[in-house]
Motif scaffolding. Structure first.
Motif, PDB file in Angstrom:
ATOM      1  N   PHE A   1      48.383  66.119  99.235  1.00  9.52           N
ATOM      2  CA  PHE A   1      48.020  67.270 100.049  1.00  9.52           C
ATOM      3  C   PHE A   1      47.816  68.530  99.212  1.00  9.52           C
ATOM      4  O   PHE A   1      47.012  69.394  99.572  1.00  9.52           O
ATOM      5  N   TYR A   2      48.515  68.615  98.081  1.00 10.15           N
ATOM      6  CA  TYR A   2      48.223  69.716  97.161  1.00 10.15           C
ATOM      7  C   TYR A   2      46.790  69.589  96.623  1.00 10.15           C
ATOM      8  O   TYR A   2      46.095  70.585  96.424  1.00 10.15           O
ATOM      9  N   GLY A   3      46.363  68.351  96.378  1.00 13.53           N
ATOM     10  CA  GLY A   3      44.985  68.156  95.949  1.00 13.53           C
ATOM     11  C   GLY A   3      43.988  68.514  97.041  1.00 13.53           C
ATOM     12  O   GLY A   3      42.956  69.140  96.771  1.00 13.53           O
ATOM     13  N   LEU A   4      44.277  68.120  98.283  1.00 10.58           N
ATOM     14  CA  LEU A   4      43.374  68.412  99.395  1.00 10.58           C
ATOM     15  C   LEU A   4      43.126  69.904  99.562  1.00 10.58           C
ATOM     16  O   LEU A   4      42.002  70.333  99.830  1.00 10.58           O
ATOM     17  N   TYR A   5      44.171  70.716  99.399  1.00 11.51           N
ATOM     18  CA  TYR A   5      43.991  72.145  99.648  1.00 11.51           C
ATOM     19  C   TYR A   5      43.393  72.885  98.457  1.00 11.51           C
ATOM     20  O   TYR A   5      42.646  73.867  98.623  1.00 11.51           O
ATOM     21  N   SER A   6      43.702  72.431  97.232  1.00  7.90           N
ATOM     22  CA  SER A   6      43.497  73.294  96.077  1.00  7.90           C
ATOM     23  C   SER A   6      42.043  73.466  95.665  1.00  7.90           C
ATOM     24  O   SER A   6      41.656  74.524  95.163  1.00  7.90           O
ATOM     25  N   GLU A   7      41.220  72.443  95.870  1.00  4.72           N
ATOM     26  CA  GLU A   7      39.846  72.514  95.369  1.00  4.72           C
ATOM     27  C   GLU A   7      39.056  73.641  96.033  1.00  4.72           C
ATOM     28  O   GLU A   7      38.310  74.375  95.380  1.00  4.72           O
ATOM     29  N   GLY A   8      39.226  73.794  97.357  1.00  7.85           N
ATOM     30  CA  GLY A   8      38.512  74.859  98.047  1.00  7.85           C
ATOM     31  C   GLY A   8      38.898  76.236  97.536  1.00  7.85           C
ATOM     32  O   GLY A   8      38.028  77.090  97.281  1.00  7.85           O
ATOM     33  N   PHE A   9      40.188  76.460  97.379  1.00  9.02           N
ATOM     34  CA  PHE A   9      40.637  77.771  96.906  1.00  9.02           C
ATOM     35  C   PHE A   9      40.209  78.014  95.460  1.00  9.02           C
ATOM     36  O   PHE A   9      39.700  79.092  95.124  1.00  9.02           O
ATOM     37  N   ASP A  10      40.386  77.020  94.590  1.00 11.72           N
ATOM     38  CA  ASP A  10      40.069  77.188  93.174  1.00 11.72           C
ATOM     39  C   ASP A  10      38.616  77.569  92.952  1.00 11.72           C
ATOM     40  O   ASP A  10      38.297  78.386  92.076  1.00 11.72           O
ATOM     41  N   ARG A  11      37.723  76.977  93.729  1.00 13.98           N
ATOM     42  CA  ARG A  11      36.293  77.175  93.506  1.00 13.98           C
ATOM     43  C   ARG A  11      35.693  78.317  94.321  1.00 13.98           C
ATOM     44  O   ARG A  11      34.589  78.762  94.006  1.00 13.98           O
TER      45      ARG A  11
ATOM     46  N   ASP B   1      46.795  63.698  92.959  1.00 15.12           N
ATOM     47  CA  ASP B   1      46.301  65.062  93.162  1.00 15.12           C
ATOM     48  C   ASP B   1      44.772  65.093  93.040  1.00 15.12           C
ATOM     49  O   ASP B   1      44.088  65.726  93.847  1.00 15.12           O
ATOM     50  N   SER B   2      44.239  64.395  92.053  1.00 14.84           N
ATOM     51  CA  SER B   2      42.784  64.356  91.856  1.00 14.84           C
ATOM     52  C   SER B   2      42.091  63.703  93.047  1.00 14.84           C
ATOM     53  O   SER B   2      41.039  64.164  93.501  1.00 14.84           O
ATOM     54  N   PHE B   3      42.682  62.621  93.567  1.00 16.26           N
ATOM     55  CA  PHE B   3      42.096  61.962  94.732  1.00 16.26           C
ATOM     56  C   PHE B   3      42.030  62.924  95.914  1.00 16.26           C
ATOM     57  O   PHE B   3      41.035  62.958  96.653  1.00 16.26           O
ATOM     58  N   GLY B   4      43.086  63.715  96.088  1.00 15.56           N
ATOM     59  CA  GLY B   4      43.074  64.699  97.166  1.00 15.56           C
ATOM     60  C   GLY B   4      41.956  65.709  96.998  1.00 15.56           C
ATOM     61  O   GLY B   4      41.274  66.080  97.972  1.00 15.56           O
ATOM     62  N   GLN B   5      41.743  66.145  95.764  1.00 16.89           N
ATOM     63  CA  GLN B   5      40.680  67.114  95.521  1.00 16.89           C
ATOM     64  C   GLN B   5      39.306  66.500  95.742  1.00 16.89           C
ATOM     65  O   GLN B   5      38.392  67.153  96.261  1.00 16.89           O
ATOM     66  N   ILE B   6      39.136  65.225  95.354  1.00 20.69           N
ATOM     67  CA  ILE B   6      37.861  64.538  95.582  1.00 20.69           C
ATOM     68  C   ILE B   6      37.610  64.382  97.080  1.00 20.69           C
ATOM     69  O   ILE B   6      36.495  64.587  97.575  1.00 20.69           O
ATOM     70  N   ALA B   7      38.654  64.029  97.824  1.00 23.57           N
ATOM     71  CA  ALA B   7      38.513  63.805  99.263  1.00 23.57           C
ATOM     72  C   ALA B   7      38.252  65.100 100.019  1.00 23.57           C
ATOM     73  O   ALA B   7      37.450  65.137 100.959  1.00 23.57           O
ATOM     74  N   GLY B   8      38.929  66.171  99.599  1.00 22.26           N
ATOM     75  CA  GLY B   8      38.805  67.418 100.353  1.00 22.26           C
ATOM     76  C   GLY B   8      37.708  68.345  99.880  1.00 22.26           C
ATOM     77  O   GLY B   8      37.155  69.118 100.676  1.00 22.26           O
ATOM     78  N   GLY B   9      37.351  68.285  98.597  1.00 24.59           N
ATOM     79  CA  GLY B   9      36.418  69.247  98.032  1.00 24.59           C
ATOM     80  C   GLY B   9      35.051  69.316  98.690  1.00 24.59           C
ATOM     81  O   GLY B   9      34.608  70.392  99.123  1.00 24.59           O
ATOM     82  N   PRO B  10      34.316  68.191  98.791  1.00 23.29           N
ATOM     83  CA  PRO B  10      32.976  68.263  99.380  1.00 23.29           C
ATOM     84  C   PRO B  10      32.963  68.791 100.807  1.00 23.29           C
ATOM     85  O   PRO B  10      32.068  69.549 101.181  1.00 23.29           O
ATOM     86  N   ALA B  11      33.942  68.384 101.615  1.00 24.49           N
ATOM     87  CA  ALA B  11      33.990  68.876 102.999  1.00 24.49           C
ATOM     88  C   ALA B  11      34.212  70.383 103.033  1.00 24.49           C
ATOM     89  O   ALA B  11      33.573  71.100 103.825  1.00 24.49           O
ATOM     90  N   ILE B  12      35.105  70.888 102.171  1.00 27.21           N
ATOM     91  CA  ILE B  12      35.344  72.329 102.117  1.00 27.21           C
ATOM     92  C   ILE B  12      34.084  73.052 101.639  1.00 27.21           C
ATOM     93  O   ILE B  12      33.713  74.114 102.161  1.00 27.21           O
ATOM     94  N   GLY B  13      33.396  72.491 100.637  1.00 28.88           N
ATOM     95  CA  GLY B  13      32.161  73.093 100.156  1.00 28.88           C
ATOM     96  C   GLY B  13      31.088  73.131 101.225  1.00 28.88           C
ATOM     97  O   GLY B  13      30.350  74.121 101.354  1.00 28.88           O
ATOM     98  N   TRP B  14      30.993  72.052 102.002  1.00 31.77           N
ATOM     99  CA  TRP B  14      30.017  72.013 103.095  1.00 31.77           C
ATOM    100  C   TRP B  14      30.334  73.072 104.141  1.00 31.77           C
ATOM    101  O   TRP B  14      29.437  73.776 104.628  1.00 31.77           O
ATOM    102  N   LEU B  15      31.604  73.200 104.516  1.00 34.52           N
ATOM    103  CA  LEU B  15      31.994  74.234 105.478  1.00 34.52           C
ATOM    104  C   LEU B  15      31.635  75.629 104.964  1.00 34.52           C
ATOM    105  O   LEU B  15      31.134  76.473 105.719  1.00 34.52           O
ATOM    106  N   ALA B  16      31.902  75.875 103.686  1.00 36.08           N
ATOM    107  CA  ALA B  16      31.607  77.188 103.113  1.00 36.08           C
ATOM    108  C   ALA B  16      30.110  77.458 103.112  1.00 36.08           C
ATOM    109  O   ALA B  16      29.670  78.590 103.356  1.00 36.08           O
ATOM    110  N   ASP B  17      29.304  76.422 102.851  1.00 35.22           N
ATOM    111  CA  ASP B  17      27.854  76.590 102.767  1.00 35.22           C
ATOM    112  C   ASP B  17      27.225  76.752 104.147  1.00 35.22           C
ATOM    113  O   ASP B  17      26.315  77.564 104.342  1.00 35.22           O
ATOM    114  N   VAL B  18      27.726  76.001 105.132  1.00 38.27           N
ATOM    115  CA  VAL B  18      27.112  75.982 106.458  1.00 38.27           C
ATOM    116  C   VAL B  18      27.696  77.054 107.370  1.00 38.27           C
ATOM    117  O   VAL B  18      26.970  77.695 108.145  1.00 38.27           O
ATOM    118  N   LEU B  19      29.016  77.274 107.302  1.00 38.39           N
ATOM    119  CA  LEU B  19      29.666  78.237 108.198  1.00 38.39           C
ATOM    120  C   LEU B  19      30.043  79.502 107.432  1.00 38.39           C
ATOM    121  O   LEU B  19      29.310  80.471 107.436  1.00 38.39           O
TER     122      LEU B  19
END
Length: 419
Positions: free
Chosen positions: A226-236, A359-377
């Protein structure tokens, strides 16, 4: 000739590596947004490719460290990371930046787990767990040096040049480690076993059995997910959020590298103070205090992220960012100490690599969805979702704190007395 002191080498490595990372990342945060002109989805995909490289390579490189040599693995890792930074700073475009992530992500996996396993073997588990926090403090001081260098050099040099300087410095660090790093207490596999996949498979299977046999370790690895899931969106996205949502004052609007360097200098000073306080008051020999502290750190990060996402004023956004950074800087050494309890030497790097891979798996799983939300919404909404995705970790931390704890590790002196 007197051998170098392993603890001093470990602290030197933490200091220098952090200084070089800070120099690169301060410039990179502006470089990718402004010079390379990446959009929100591309920014997150850069991080996703990095984490995918870590995910794919983490276990094989951890096994290499357990089977061949921790020292060799660390040296290879720093050279690859250095090359990756040089590539990124030389080619400000999406595809070359993706290639750079593969290079330095792979290099990172050669050091992840291997560095912690190396120092644990050289000075003993109990001293190493204390050294993790000390190294974190030295790493923060190194970050401070890197940030000061970035703020001064950023007045005269392009961001790409700063990233290339960091890469060259990391390659030089690997050369220095050839002379500074000893490996006196590690016993590699026999020569006839080293080249066999069977030996590597045995080490990996033993590492997985170690995790499955210990419910506390399973819960801790779940926290890492879950630390991986949250961190990618904030880091980028945090830099883009500040640049899009607020107007930087005066001089800083013209020189953003200096602004972010100074912001991170303040963040690092705060983190040094918080880390020193925790290092002084937390008993690293006890497991439950680690878990309780992780619970409150996780609560603080999640709640502060929500405030950061929707802060109406620049001052409030910067204040919450500083608090988030101070708390986040505690997570890695505390997690390493939590995982490192009573691990056998021949699987230590592998199990620590498993932790990093989750942690890396969490970032892979969560990153693209967070990026899509940021781009679309919107970017604030995407960061808010990141904050909420961390909250399930609270239940796993509470579960880990209720589960039977591992026996206290023996001191080196006690172990020697039995032999």
């Amino acid at each position: 000739m007197k051998q170098p002191d392993s603890t001093k080498t470990f602290l030197f490595l933490a200091f220098t590596s952090s200084a070089l990372f800070s120099l690169a990342f301060t410039a990179m945060s502006v470089y990718e947004v402004k010079t390379a002109a990446l959009n929100p989805l591309q920014l997150v995909l850069v991080g996703t490719v990095l984490e995918a490289s870590v995910f794919v390579c983490e276990i094989p490189t951890g096994v290499v460290a357990d089977v061949y040599s921790r020292r060799l693995s660390i040296l290879i890792g720093h050279v690859l990371m250095g090359i990756g930074f040089v590539v990124e700073g030389s080619f400000p475009a999406f595809l070359p930046i993706l290639l750079a992530q593969v290079l330095w992500g792979t290099g990172y996996t050669f050091t992840s787990g291997a560095t912690e396993a190396w120092i644990s073997d050289e000075i003993g588990e109990e001293r190493a767990n204390r050294a993790f926090l000390t190294a974190n403090r030295w790493g923060l001081l190194g970050s401070l040096v890197g940030l000061v260098a970035a703020s001064l050099l950023g007045l005269f040099l392009p961001t790409g040049t700063l990233i290339r300087i960091s890469g060259a410095g990391r390659i030089l660090l690997a050369v220095l480690l050839v002379f500074l790093m000893t490996e006196s207490h590690y016993h590699p596999a026999r020569a006839e076993e080293r080249g066999t996949w069977h030996r590597m498979g045995d080490t990996l299977r033993k590492g997985i059995r170690t995790v499955r046999a210990r419910p506390v370790l399973l819960s801790i690895l779940g926290v890492g997910l879950f630390y991986g899931l949250y961190s990618e969106g904030f880091d980028r996205l945090w830099v883009k959020h500040l640049l899009d949502a607020f107007s930087l004052p005066g001089f800083f609007a013209r020189d953003q590298v200096v602004f972010f360097s100074l912001l991170n200098i303040v963040s690092t000073l705060l983190s040094v103070g918080v880390t020193a306080l925790v290092e002084k008051r937390l008993d690293m020999r006890e497991t439950r205090p680690l878990g309780r502290l992780m619970f409150w750190i996780t609560t603080g990060i999640s709640s502060m992220l929500l405030v950061f996402s929707w802060a109406p004023w620049l001052g409030l956004a910067l204040g919450t960012y500083l608090l988030i950074s101070a708390l986040r800087n505690l997570v890695a050494p505390l997690t390493n100490a939590w995982v490192n309890r009573r691990l056998e030497s021949d699987v230590r790097a592998t199990v620590l690599s498993l932790s990093s891979q989750v942690d890396s798996f969490g970032q892979i799983a969560g990153g693209p969805a967070i990026g899509w939300l940021a781009d679309v919404l919107s970017v604030p909404l995407a960061i808010s979702v990141s904050a909420l995705s961390l909250t399930p970790a609270l239940g796993l931390i509470a579960r880990a704190n209720r589960q039977p704890q591992l026996a206290e590790p023996e001191t080196p002196a006690a172990s020697d007395a039995k032999t």
